[in-house]
Write an enzyme that holds these catalytic residues in place. Structure first.
Site, PDB file in Angstrom:
ATOM      1  N   HIS A 342       6.443   7.781  -0.757  1.00 56.29           N
ATOM      2  CA  HIS A 342       6.473   6.043  -0.594  1.00 56.29           C
ATOM      3  C   HIS A 342       5.436   5.804  -1.484  1.00 56.29           C
ATOM      4  CE1 HIS A 342       8.193   2.467   0.953  1.00 56.29           C
ATOM      5  NE2 HIS A 342       6.825   2.042   0.706  1.00 56.29           N
ATOM      6  N   ALA A 343       5.640   4.856  -2.642  1.00 55.80           N
ATOM      7  CA  ALA A 343       4.593   4.376  -3.275  1.00 55.80           C
ATOM      8  C   ALA A 343       3.589   3.760  -2.748  1.00 55.80           C
ATOM      9  CB  ALA A 343       5.211   3.538  -4.424  1.00 55.80           C
ATOM     10  N   HIS A 372       3.947  -3.626  -9.087  1.00 57.23           N
ATOM     11  CA  HIS A 372       3.545  -4.121  -7.705  1.00 57.23           C
ATOM     12  C   HIS A 372       2.259  -3.365  -7.372  1.00 57.23           C
ATOM     13  CE1 HIS A 372       4.503  -5.096  -3.621  1.00 57.23           C
ATOM     14  NE2 HIS A 372       3.855  -3.949  -3.412  1.00 57.23           N
ATOM     15  N   GLU A 373       2.198  -1.933  -7.477  1.00 58.88           N
ATOM     16  CA  GLU A 373       1.028  -1.066  -7.010  1.00 58.88           C
ATOM     17  C   GLU A 373      -0.170  -1.558  -7.788  1.00 58.88           C
ATOM     18  OE1 GLU A 373       1.564   0.169  -4.084  1.00 58.88           O
ATOM     19  OE2 GLU A 373       3.840   0.272  -4.164  1.00 58.88           O
ATOM     20  N   HIS A 376      -1.885  -4.447  -6.564  1.00 62.35           N
ATOM     21  CA  HIS A 376      -2.798  -4.114  -5.372  1.00 62.35           C
ATOM     22  C   HIS A 376      -4.213  -3.774  -5.806  1.00 62.35           C
ATOM     23  CE1 HIS A 376      -0.042  -4.526  -2.093  1.00 62.35           C
ATOM     24  NE2 HIS A 376       0.800  -3.646  -2.618  1.00 62.35           N
ATOM     25  N   GLU A 400       0.791  -8.491  -1.417  1.00 63.29           N
ATOM     26  CA  GLU A 400       1.934  -7.966  -2.079  1.00 63.29           C
ATOM     27  C   GLU A 400       2.377  -8.683  -3.251  1.00 63.29           C
ATOM     28  OE1 GLU A 400       2.901  -5.186  -0.995  1.00 63.29           O
ATOM     29  OE2 GLU A 400       1.908  -5.066   0.705  1.00 63.29           O
ATOM     30  N   HIS A 502       8.474   1.624   6.341  1.00 60.62           N
ATOM     31  CA  HIS A 502       7.660   0.823   7.124  1.00 60.62           C
ATOM     32  C   HIS A 502       7.612   0.770   8.664  1.00 60.62           C
ATOM     33  CE1 HIS A 502       7.922  -0.351   3.156  1.00 60.62           C
ATOM     34  NE2 HIS A 502       6.678  -0.969   3.106  1.00 60.62           N
ATOM     35  N   TYR A 512       6.083  -9.062   2.960  1.00 61.08           N
ATOM     36  CA  TYR A 512       6.978  -8.863   1.890  1.00 61.08           C
ATOM     37  C   TYR A 512       7.935 -10.236   1.502  1.00 61.08           C
ATOM     38  CZ  TYR A 512       5.420  -4.076   1.900  1.00 61.08           C
ATOM     39  OH  TYR A 512       4.752  -2.900   1.885  1.00 61.08           O
TER      40      TYR A 512
END
Ligand SMILES: *[C@@H]1O[C@H](CO)[C@@H](O)[C@H](O)[C@H]1NC(C)=O
Ligand SMILES: *[C@@H]1O[C@H](CO)[C@@H](O)[C@H](O)[C@H]1NC(C)=O
Ligand SMILES: *[C@@H]1O[C@H](CO)[C@@H](O)[C@H](O)[C@H]1NC(C)=O
Ligand SMILES: *[C@@H]1O[C@H](CO)[C@@H](O)[C@H](O)[C@H]1NC(C)=O
Ligand SMILES: *[C@@H]1O[C@H](CO)[C@@H](O)[C@H](O)[C@H]1NC(C)=O
Ligand SMILES: *[C@@H]1O[C@H](CO)[C@@H](O)[C@H](O)[C@H]1NC(C)=O
Ligand SMILES: [Zn+2]
Length: 639
Positions: A342-343, A372-373, A376, A400, A502, A512
């Site tokens: 999971h990323a 997306h990552e 962060h 997020e 999650h 999210y």
């Protein structure tokens, strides 16, 4: 990965303490408090680094030994937090500056680390590791002995197959493998998390999670947003239902009912992007799917990350540092190692080590996930010089949203074409609708799922949903909000929620949903800063340092201020608001309404419905089409 998640573990205090009321003899000397905060900061960077490093080792190489080491490191970090909390509580904050109070309180409310009984904390820490390992190493097998990982095997089946039975196999096997076996663990986890929440002065863990947003009415706020957005979802649902009906027929799809959950191209029916070929309004226009181009041009995961990095730097944002490129795990290892696929994005708290771990597949979906990552990591780097307690998002939804905001520009066909990821584009209303459909299948399809995940857990934590209703209440929400049903009857022997990362991984989810709303507010604001005047869905902020500066000024603040302040700094408004999202999709909304009306499709799913059993399918029960075909031949012979 956010500190508040992995760090929520700690060794207990031998002594009881009163949490919120500082002792009567409390130290009222602010200079001493500031000296304490400095000391905390120096030590926290060291302690958290050790914890994150052990967790990274485990996440990128799941072995019993690495799991034990990670649990031990986590317990040590919790012990550190607990010791610091005791000292923070010795201050009487009367008369202290807002900043000193805010920092002290962030050291006082420490989640699970506040659990008083050592055995409870150790049990919870081990339980979390066990649940995460089960999810990450689960591989259902077929009778021929072939076993299937979630990433990439099952994900590929879910996204590529249009065979109702094969999809059912993948959907059901994954739930048998990692869902049902987690049920007992989860029930115990709920008890222990609630003990932790109470040690943080909250009635239950759902309330504790909500407290991170620093508002009293998060539930009403999010409900209001959902109510505003549900007509969009219901229109998309009705449109997609007809497309699925055309593929799977009346045995499986009722045009006035909910849809079987396993045919959306995604294991959880949370993104429907894989149905784009079925749903595209104008199939003769140039494609908006970049997956074939990525493959044809020989893209590697590394190159996809480099393209993303270039977008960030074009806005004047911070480039990924050398440590990032050296140490990240951008592909699933092929040396037999088990990893948590999971990323996730990682802040090691030493101000220079930031990483991503992702089992990247060469697809459009993963290209979006990369942004997306990276968002962060950009946030981590922007706030790295703040005191440790402020190295968080203004709220978890902000964290997020960062990468997704950039994705909204990157995804525009014009931009993708300019960087060679779409071979041709056309610029007219039909092409626009194709593009907006692809965005809607990713963004609008997600809204009810993003909303219901924590509706579900809030009710479990506050006792509304007892263990005897874990399955029943999950599917009630899935039906109510998503309009989907399981392909076969589920029972309380199952535990489908644990088949979503999650849930076993203890990561809250409302962030999210919030992100999907506020990212359009941010996009709107950044587009204005970039001087873009056209429709929102055409805006591309590439190379606008004005937009970049507006964004980075907010990111730099971390959680040093409450989120309405951060929101105001970027958008001029202090509230979350779905108007920007709706305006982005307006042309598509109009199209969906007209199409549904033309087809006689009414949004919603008033008819209860049980689809044909996928285990038998057409071989046992003749499909409607087959019956008509038979009738036709009978009639043809008679007349
Ligand atoms: C904190 O300090 C203030 C001012 O010195 C004092 O009035 C108050 O009683 C103290 N509170 C506690 C809980 O000790
Ligand atoms: C407050 O604490 C500082 C640091 O420990 C100390 O130097 C100072 O004398 C203290 N002030 C008072 C009024 O006690
Ligand atoms: C994975 O961890 C084990 C310890 O449990 C170690 O022996 C092994 O070398 C590690 N593998 C890699 C590739 O780092
Ligand atoms: C726990 O923290 C205390 C300080 O609060 C420290 O003295 C002790 O060594 C720590 N124990 C462990 C096992 O880390
Ligand atoms: C990154 O890796 C290269 C090549 O192995 C090495 O020379 C360099 O020192 C590393 N940089 C950092 C910051 O670790
Ligand atoms: C939402 O934002 C729009 C402008 O984008 C504004 O006109 C409207 O008043 C806002 N609504 C609320 C409830 O704040
Ligand atoms: Zn994220």
């Amino acid at each position: 990965m956010k500190r508040s998640n992995w760090l929520s573990l700690a060794v207990s205090l031998a002594t009881l303490m009163t949490m919120s009321t500082p002792s009567v003899m409390g130290n009222n000397n602010e200079t001493a408090a500031i000296m304490f905060l400095d000391e905390y900061n120096e030590q926290a960077m060291v302690e958290y680094y050790k914890d994150v490093a052990a967790s990274w080792t485990y996440n990128t190489n799941i072995t019993d030994y690495n799991q034990e080491q990670s649990v031990a490191a986590s317990l040590a970090a919790s012990n550190f937090e607990n010791g610091m909390r005791t000292r923070a509580l010795e201050f009487n904050q009367t008369g202290f500056s807002e900043n000193t109070k805010r920092l002290l309180n962030k050291i006082i409310y420490i989640g699970d680390a506040a659990i008083e009984r050592q055995e409870d904390l150790v049990e919870l820490t081990n339980l979390l590791a066990q649940m995460e390992t089960r999810y990450s190493t689960g591989k259902p097998c077929k009778e021929d002995g072939t076993c299937y990982s979630l990433e990439p095997d099952l994900t590929r089946i879910m996204s590529e197959s249009r065979d109702y039975q094969e999809l059912y196999w993948a959907w059901d096997a994954w739930r048998d493998e990692v869902g049902a076996p987690a049920r007992q663990d989860y029930a115990r986890y709920v008890e222990l998390k609630n003990i932790g929440a109470q040690a943080n002065d909250q009635p239950d863990n759902g309330a504790y999670w909500r407290s991170w947003y620093e508002v009293d009415n998060l539930e009403e706020m999010t409900e209001e947003l959902y109510t505003q957005l549900s007509p969009l979802y219901n229109n998309l649902h009705a449109y997609v239902r007809r497309k699925l009906y055309e593929v799977y027929g009346g045995d499986y799809i009722n045009l006035r009912g909910p849809i079987p959950a396993h045919i959306f191209g995604n294991m959880w029916a949370q993104s429907w992007l894989q149905l784009l070929d079925l749903c595209i309004p104008y199939p003769n226009k140039p494609s908006v799917d970049i997956t074939p181009v990525l493959i044809e041009k020989g893209y590697t995961p590394l190159r996809m990350f480099e393209v993303s990095d270039e977008f960030f730097t074009s806005l004047g944002l911070i480039a990924m540092p050398e440590e990032f490129w050296n140490e990240s795990m951008l592909e699933k290892p092929n040396d037999g190692r088990e990893v948590v696929c999971h990323a996730s994005a990682w802040d090691f708290y030493n101000q220079k080590d930031f990483r991503i771990k992702q089992c990247t597949d060469i697809t459009q979906t993963d290209f979006i996930t990369i942004h997306h990552e990276m968002g962060h990591v950009e946030y981590y780097m922007q706030y790295k010089d703040l005191p440790v307690p402020y190295r968080r998002g203004a709220n978890p939804g902000f964290h997020e949203a960062v990468g997704d905001v950039l994705s909204l520009s990157v995804s525009t066909p014009k931009h993708l074409h300019s960087i060679g990821l779409l071979n041709e584009v056309s610029n007219d209303e039909e092409a626009d609708l194709n593009f907006l459909m692809s965005m809607a299948l990713d963004k609008i399809s997600f809204l009810p799922f993003g909303y219901l995940m924590d509706q579900y857990r809030w009710r479990i934590f506050d006792g509304t949903t007892p263990e005897s209703k874990y399955t029943e209440d999950w599917w009630k929400l899935r039906l109510q909000y998503q309009g989907i049903i399981p392909p076969v009857t589920r029972t309380e022997e199952d535990f489908d929620p644990a088949a979503k990362f999650h849930i076993p991984a203890d990561v809250p989810y409302i962030r999210y949903f919030i992100s999907f709303v506020i990212q359009f507010q941010f996009h709107d604001a950044l587009c204005k800063a970039a001087g873009q005047t056209g429709p929102l869905h055409k805006c591309d902020i590439y190379r606008s340092t004005e937009a970049g500066t507006l964004l980075s000024n907010m990111l730099k603040k971390g959680s040093s201020e409450t989120w309405p302040n951060a929101m105001e700094a970027i958008t001029g408004s202090r509230t979350m608001n779905a108007t920007a999202l709706i305006s982005y999709f307006q042309p598509l909304i109009t199209y969906l309404e007209a199409e549904n009306e033309r087809n006689g499709d009414v949004p919603g799913w008033p008819e209860s419905y049980t689809p044909a059993d996928p285990n038998f399918g057409v071989t046992v029960q003749p499909s409607t089409a087959a019956i008509f075909l038979c009738l036709f031949f009978i009639l043809a012979r008679i007349f």
